[in-house]
Motif scaffolding. Structure first.
Motif, PDB file in Angstrom:
ATOM      1  N   ASN A 214      -8.572  15.809  -0.002  1.00 53.96           N
ATOM      2  CA  ASN A 214      -9.094  14.448   0.036  1.00 53.96           C
ATOM      3  C   ASN A 214      -8.292  13.528   0.945  1.00 53.96           C
ATOM      4  OD1 ASN A 214     -11.085  15.042  -1.882  1.00 53.96           O
ATOM      5  ND2 ASN A 214      -9.571  14.845  -3.524  1.00 53.96           N
ATOM      6  N   CYS A 215      -7.371  14.118   1.685  1.00 55.50           N
ATOM      7  CA  CYS A 215      -6.458  13.283   2.459  1.00 55.50           C
ATOM      8  C   CYS A 215      -6.995  13.081   3.864  1.00 55.50           C
ATOM      9  CB  CYS A 215      -5.080  13.929   2.510  1.00 55.50           C
ATOM     10  SG  CYS A 215      -3.899  12.968   3.454  1.00 55.50           S
ATOM     11  N   SER A 216      -6.955  11.834   4.311  1.00 53.81           N
ATOM     12  CA  SER A 216      -7.476  11.520   5.641  1.00 53.81           C
ATOM     13  C   SER A 216      -6.479  11.862   6.739  1.00 53.81           C
ATOM     14  CB  SER A 216      -7.812  10.034   5.706  1.00 53.81           C
ATOM     15  OG  SER A 216      -6.681   9.288   5.314  1.00 53.81           O
ATOM     16  N   LEU A 217      -5.288  12.266   6.370  1.00 56.01           N
ATOM     17  CA  LEU A 217      -4.260  12.489   7.379  1.00 56.01           C
ATOM     18  C   LEU A 217      -4.020  13.961   7.688  1.00 56.01           C
ATOM     19  CD1 LEU A 217      -1.575   9.835   6.486  1.00 56.01           C
ATOM     20  CD2 LEU A 217      -3.374   9.723   8.168  1.00 56.01           C
ATOM     21  N   GLN A 218      -4.977  14.802   7.313  1.00 57.78           N
ATOM     22  CA  GLN A 218      -4.787  16.235   7.521  1.00 57.78           C
ATOM     23  C   GLN A 218      -4.488  16.611   8.969  1.00 57.78           C
ATOM     24  OE1 GLN A 218      -7.229  19.367   5.654  1.00 57.78           O
ATOM     25  NE2 GLN A 218      -8.311  17.623   4.821  1.00 57.78           N
ATOM     26  N   ASP A 219      -5.185  15.961   9.908  1.00 59.28           N
ATOM     27  CA  ASP A 219      -4.991  16.275  11.326  1.00 59.28           C
ATOM     28  C   ASP A 219      -3.555  16.080  11.735  1.00 59.28           C
ATOM     29  OD1 ASP A 219      -7.615  16.654  11.521  1.00 59.28           O
ATOM     30  OD2 ASP A 219      -8.067  14.841  12.649  1.00 59.28           O
ATOM     31  N   SER A 220      -3.003  15.027  11.207  1.00 57.15           N
ATOM     32  CA  SER A 220      -1.661  14.674  11.599  1.00 57.15           C
ATOM     33  C   SER A 220      -0.624  15.488  10.833  1.00 57.15           C
ATOM     34  CB  SER A 220      -1.485  13.177  11.350  1.00 57.15           C
ATOM     35  OG  SER A 220      -0.156  12.836  11.450  1.00 57.15           O
TER      36      SER A 220
ATOM     37  N   GLN B 252       3.475   6.441  11.634  1.00 55.55           N
ATOM     38  CA  GLN B 252       2.325   5.673  12.115  1.00 55.55           C
ATOM     39  C   GLN B 252       1.291   6.579  12.768  1.00 55.55           C
ATOM     40  OE1 GLN B 252       4.219   2.681  14.496  1.00 55.55           O
ATOM     41  NE2 GLN B 252       4.870   1.563  12.693  1.00 55.55           N
ATOM     42  N   SER B 253       1.067   7.720  12.134  1.00 50.94           N
ATOM     43  CA  SER B 253       0.106   8.672  12.665  1.00 50.94           C
ATOM     44  C   SER B 253      -1.299   8.300  12.235  1.00 50.94           C
ATOM     45  CB  SER B 253       0.384  10.070  12.130  1.00 50.94           C
ATOM     46  OG  SER B 253       1.728  10.377  12.261  1.00 50.94           O
ATOM     47  N   PHE B 254      -2.135   8.181  13.190  1.00 52.61           N
ATOM     48  CA  PHE B 254      -3.546   7.931  12.906  1.00 52.61           C
ATOM     49  C   PHE B 254      -3.754   6.767  11.940  1.00 52.61           C
ATOM     50  CE2 PHE B 254      -5.911  10.999  15.130  1.00 52.61           C
ATOM     51  CZ  PHE B 254      -5.068  12.066  15.323  1.00 52.61           C
ATOM     52  N   ASP B 255      -2.744   5.899  11.855  1.00 56.06           N
ATOM     53  CA  ASP B 255      -2.882   4.806  10.894  1.00 56.06           C
ATOM     54  C   ASP B 255      -3.946   3.820  11.330  1.00 56.06           C
ATOM     55  OD1 ASP B 255      -0.021   2.822  11.963  1.00 56.06           O
ATOM     56  OD2 ASP B 255      -1.403   4.095  13.046  1.00 56.06           O
ATOM     57  N   GLU B 256      -4.136   3.755  12.649  1.00 56.54           N
ATOM     58  CA  GLU B 256      -5.144   2.804  13.113  1.00 56.54           C
ATOM     59  C   GLU B 256      -6.492   3.097  12.471  1.00 56.54           C
ATOM     60  OE1 GLU B 256      -4.223   3.475  17.094  1.00 56.54           O
ATOM     61  OE2 GLU B 256      -3.883   1.368  17.532  1.00 56.54           O
ATOM     62  N   ASN B 257      -6.860   4.380  12.519  1.00 52.57           N
ATOM     63  CA  ASN B 257      -8.133   4.739  11.913  1.00 52.57           C
ATOM     64  C   ASN B 257      -8.189   4.338  10.452  1.00 52.57           C
ATOM     65  OD1 ASN B 257      -9.049   5.772  14.206  1.00 52.57           O
ATOM     66  ND2 ASN B 257      -8.470   7.882  13.757  1.00 52.57           N
ATOM     67  N   LEU B 258      -7.129   4.710   9.769  1.00 52.70           N
ATOM     68  CA  LEU B 258      -7.094   4.463   8.343  1.00 52.70           C
ATOM     69  C   LEU B 258      -7.178   2.971   8.052  1.00 52.70           C
ATOM     70  CD1 LEU B 258      -6.634   6.340   5.869  1.00 52.70           C
ATOM     71  CD2 LEU B 258      -4.367   5.362   5.777  1.00 52.70           C
TER      72      LEU B 258
ATOM     73  N   SER C 299       0.823  -1.209   0.000  1.00 53.42           N
ATOM     74  CA  SER C 299       0.000   0.000   0.000  1.00 53.42           C
ATOM     75  C   SER C 299       0.861   1.265   0.000  1.00 53.42           C
ATOM     76  CB  SER C 299      -0.921   0.007   1.225  1.00 53.42           C
ATOM     77  OG  SER C 299      -0.149  -0.097   2.408  1.00 53.42           O
ATOM     78  N   ALA C 300       2.104   1.150   0.485  1.00 54.77           N
ATOM     79  CA  ALA C 300       2.985   2.324   0.530  1.00 54.77           C
ATOM     80  C   ALA C 300       3.227   2.897  -0.865  1.00 54.77           C
ATOM     81  CB  ALA C 300       4.315   1.975   1.193  1.00 54.77           C
ATOM     82  N   LEU C 301       3.201   2.029  -1.868  1.00 55.52           N
ATOM     83  CA  LEU C 301       3.428   2.505  -3.240  1.00 55.52           C
ATOM     84  C   LEU C 301       2.348   3.489  -3.670  1.00 55.52           C
ATOM     85  CD1 LEU C 301       4.577  -0.884  -4.466  1.00 55.52           C
ATOM     86  CD2 LEU C 301       5.677   1.193  -5.293  1.00 55.52           C
TER      87      LEU C 301
ATOM     88  N   GLN D 128       2.396  11.763   2.839  1.00 56.62           N
ATOM     89  CA  GLN D 128       1.350  10.864   3.332  1.00 56.62           C
ATOM     90  C   GLN D 128       1.941   9.479   3.588  1.00 56.62           C
ATOM     91  OE1 GLN D 128      -1.480   8.773   0.855  1.00 56.62           O
ATOM     92  NE2 GLN D 128      -3.181   9.816   1.866  1.00 56.62           N
ATOM     93  N   CYS D 129       2.756   9.037   2.656  1.00 57.15           N
ATOM     94  CA  CYS D 129       3.393   7.734   2.785  1.00 57.15           C
ATOM     95  C   CYS D 129       4.247   7.684   4.055  1.00 57.15           C
ATOM     96  CB  CYS D 129       4.244   7.458   1.549  1.00 57.15           C
ATOM     97  SG  CYS D 129       5.117   5.891   1.605  1.00 57.15           S
ATOM     98  N   ALA D 130       5.017   8.734   4.284  1.00 53.97           N
ATOM     99  CA  ALA D 130       5.892   8.771   5.460  1.00 53.97           C
ATOM    100  C   ALA D 130       5.072   8.834   6.750  1.00 53.97           C
ATOM    101  CB  ALA D 130       6.839   9.963   5.378  1.00 53.97           C
ATOM    102  N   LEU D 131       3.983   9.593   6.723  1.00 58.93           N
ATOM    103  CA  LEU D 131       3.155   9.703   7.926  1.00 58.93           C
ATOM    104  C   LEU D 131       2.577   8.342   8.307  1.00 58.93           C
ATOM    105  CD1 LEU D 131       1.272  13.070   7.295  1.00 58.93           C
ATOM    106  CD2 LEU D 131       2.803  12.583   9.195  1.00 58.93           C
ATOM    107  N   ILE D 132       2.156   7.596   7.304  1.00 60.55           N
ATOM    108  CA  ILE D 132       1.545   6.307   7.594  1.00 60.55           C
ATOM    109  C   ILE D 132       2.597   5.255   7.924  1.00 60.55           C
ATOM    110  CG2 ILE D 132       0.199   4.408   6.636  1.00 60.55           C
ATOM    111  CD1 ILE D 132      -1.247   6.532   4.909  1.00 60.55           C
TER     112      ILE D 132
END
Lengths: 343, 210
Positions: B174-180, B28-34, B9-11, B20-24
């Motif tokens: 459209n990014c789910s990681l905005q908070d982070s 590992q920010s908010f990755d649980e939710n995702l 999925s990182a690709l 975004q790739c680095a955050l996830i």
């Protein structure tokens, strides 16, 4: 922004909280008093002798919902956590920053500046709003003293000095705190902070609100993957959530103190909400605690604009945003920590 | 998990936004939710009727995939076996997006399948949940080269342990990681420096009411 979820506070002694499908059911003497869908809840806080089923604990751990146990008076006892969340790199950066006296001082200094600015704002506001020229003069004096302290804070050479200035600001602030009280001033007289135990009603009220706020700040630190025990302004001590206390410092006046004053001045909290124990310890009684919790929950739902993010959000999210900003500083994305400044 | 393995999925994340790739995958920010959301969606799909599947085609769902050569690991939503030939199908919930992100991830799956089965995997498909359409993707040498290159870049990025700067462009909406990520904050140095300098400035006593 993520959603601000409710915190369920269970204050009834002997209440039994159980899992019923995707809801929590609170039973008292076999009777269902309340049923709440889990997806509405971000945390569960229990006062005193409240029973929790293992299923509730497992489910909350799975979902990353924190469960906090307090004694009847609201003193922290335990927090039940799921698996370690968050990011080891962030924690490592946090440890590195705290080991670097320059970085620690820079972060701590900004936190204290935020605190002094915010305290000064509520003092100025009270000075403007009062009809009594003497109260106004006293408060204006305090505001001036706080402004002077702010200048000193900027020049603090080390943590000890900084903590000294912070203490001085707090002392000045609490010395004239009673001038902001407009109702029942003989009862709500604060002669300096007293804690462990509080020895007057205002101190009891403030202490209780600080407990609620601290719980939220610790949860915010953990939520972004920071170690809540590793703080910058507050000294590290076993069992002390130093970072939670750091995050709380700039928010005490904005969230807790202003709410305490509002509750008193609107007569929502009155002398009948307190009990005094032999020897002089004062605490809120059950009705008083309930009143304060409800007001605190409402306050958390109020919308404000976060000046740095330029975004509207409920007050309850501020600790989370501040924890995130700090995390970004520690990971090198932001130059300096920016405290929340109330306008 | 092995330090050097990269999630398939990182690709897709990297192709969309390196940060975004680095955050996830690093923060590992908010990755649980995702991931919980993704996982749940995937489970729901298990019961989806697969109208397009022909008779005689074997379907494997949530198939573990890996490549030792590329150091990749992950799962395929669906792999159809047309005879011996694997045919990966990736499910996408949302409307059609820029296809290069999806294609890259799908091609990486194909390259894993080739290594795992020894069979050539020339084609696969993206299934768009909203439109219920399939779009066939051919795994061209150009696309394969892009996968190899991305894997190398991701490995370098993760090893560096530094976050790429925020972009703050149309992608962020459209990014789910905005908070982070806080894109609006992290790329506005000037404004923030002003905030920092005002921190020690005493405001005049006359304040506007809130």
């Amino acid at each position: 922004m993520h959603q601000l979820l409710n915190t369920l506070y269970v204050t009834t002694p002997e209440a039994y909280v159980r899992l019923d499908h995707d809801t929590l059911r609170v039973e008292v003497e076999g009777e269902t008093k309340l049923q709440v869908p889990l997806h509405h809840l971000g945390a569960l806080v229990c006062f005193g002798n409240v029973l929790l089923s293992p299923a509730v604990l497992h489910r909350c751990a799975d979902d990353g919902r924190s469960v906090v146990l307090l004694d009847r008076n609201g003193r922290f006892k335990a927090r039940i956590e799921g698996p370690v969340s968050g990011n080891v790199l962030l924690r490592k950066a946090q440890h590195a920053a705290v080991a670097d006296s320059n970085r620690t001082l820079t972060i701590a200094r900004n936190i204290v500046a935020g605190k002094v600015q915010n305290v000064r704002q509520i003092v100025l506001r009270a000075a403007r709003e009062t009809d009594d020229p003497q109260d106004s003069a006293q408060l204006t004096d305090t505001a001036q003293a706080l402004a002077n302290t702010l200048k000193l804070v900027e020049t603090a050479a080390d943590l000890d000095q900084l903590r000294g200035f912070e203490g001085e600001a707090a002392r000045r602030h609490f010395a004239t705190f009673s001038y902001m009280v407009r109702e029942e001033r003989t009862v709500f007289q604060l002669n300096g902070r007293s804690r462990r135990p509080p020895r007057d009603p205002i101190n009891a009220l403030l202490s209780f609100l600080y407990v609620l706020l601290l719980g939220d700040c610790v949860a915010a630190a953990e939520g972004v993957g920071l170690d809540p025990q590793i703080g910058f302004l507050h000294a590290l001590r076993p069992g002390r959530p130093a970072l939670g206390l750091d995050l709380m410092e700039e928010l005490r006046s904005v969230i807790a103190e202003r709410l305490a004053l509002t509750l008193i001045n609107r007569r929502q909290v009155t002398p009948k909400h307190f009990v005094e124990r032999p020897g002089g310890a004062v605490s809120l009684n059950d009705d008083g605690r309930k009143e304060v919790i409800i007001a605190y929950q409402k306050r958390k739902q109020e919308e404000i604009t976060h000046p740095v993010l330029e975004q509207k959000m409920p007050v309850g999210l501020i600790p989370h945003v501040q924890a995130r900003l700090l995390a970004r500083v520690l990971r090198g994305d932001l130059e300096s920590y920016l405290p929340f400044l109330a306008r | 998990m092995d330090e050097d393995l990269i999630m398939l999925s990182a690709l897709e994340h990297y192709s969309y936004c390196p940060r975004q790739c680095a955050l996830i995958h690093m923060e590992q920010s908010f990755d649980e939710n995702l991931f919980t959301l993704r996982g749940r969606a995937l489970h729901e799909q298990v019961d989806e009727p697969e109208g397009v599947v022909e008779k005689g085609v074997r379907v494997e769902r949530a198939l573990p995939l890996w490549s030792n050569r590329l150091g990749l690991t992950g799962k395929a939503d669906v792999v159809e076996f047309h005879g011996e030939t694997p045919y990966p199908v990736e499910y996408k919930h949302g409307p059609r997006r820029e296809k290069e992100h999806d294609d890259l991830q799908l091609c990486a799956q194909a390259m894993c399948l080739e290594e795992m089965t020894g069979q050539a995997v020339p084609k696969g498909a993206i299934f768009h949940h909203s439109s219920r359409r399939r779009r066939e993707v051919e795994f061209t040498p150009v696309l394969r080269q892009k996968v190899e290159q991305s894997v190398t870049e991701i490995r370098v990025m993760l090893a560096s342990r530094t976050l790429p700067p925020a972009v703050n462009d149309a992608r962020c909406k459209n990014c789910s990681l905005q908070d982070s990520c806080l894109p609006s904050v992290t790329n506005e140095k000037k404004r923030l420096q002003r905030f920092a300098s005002e921190l020690f400035t005493v405001s005049t006593p006359v304040q506007e009411e809130r």
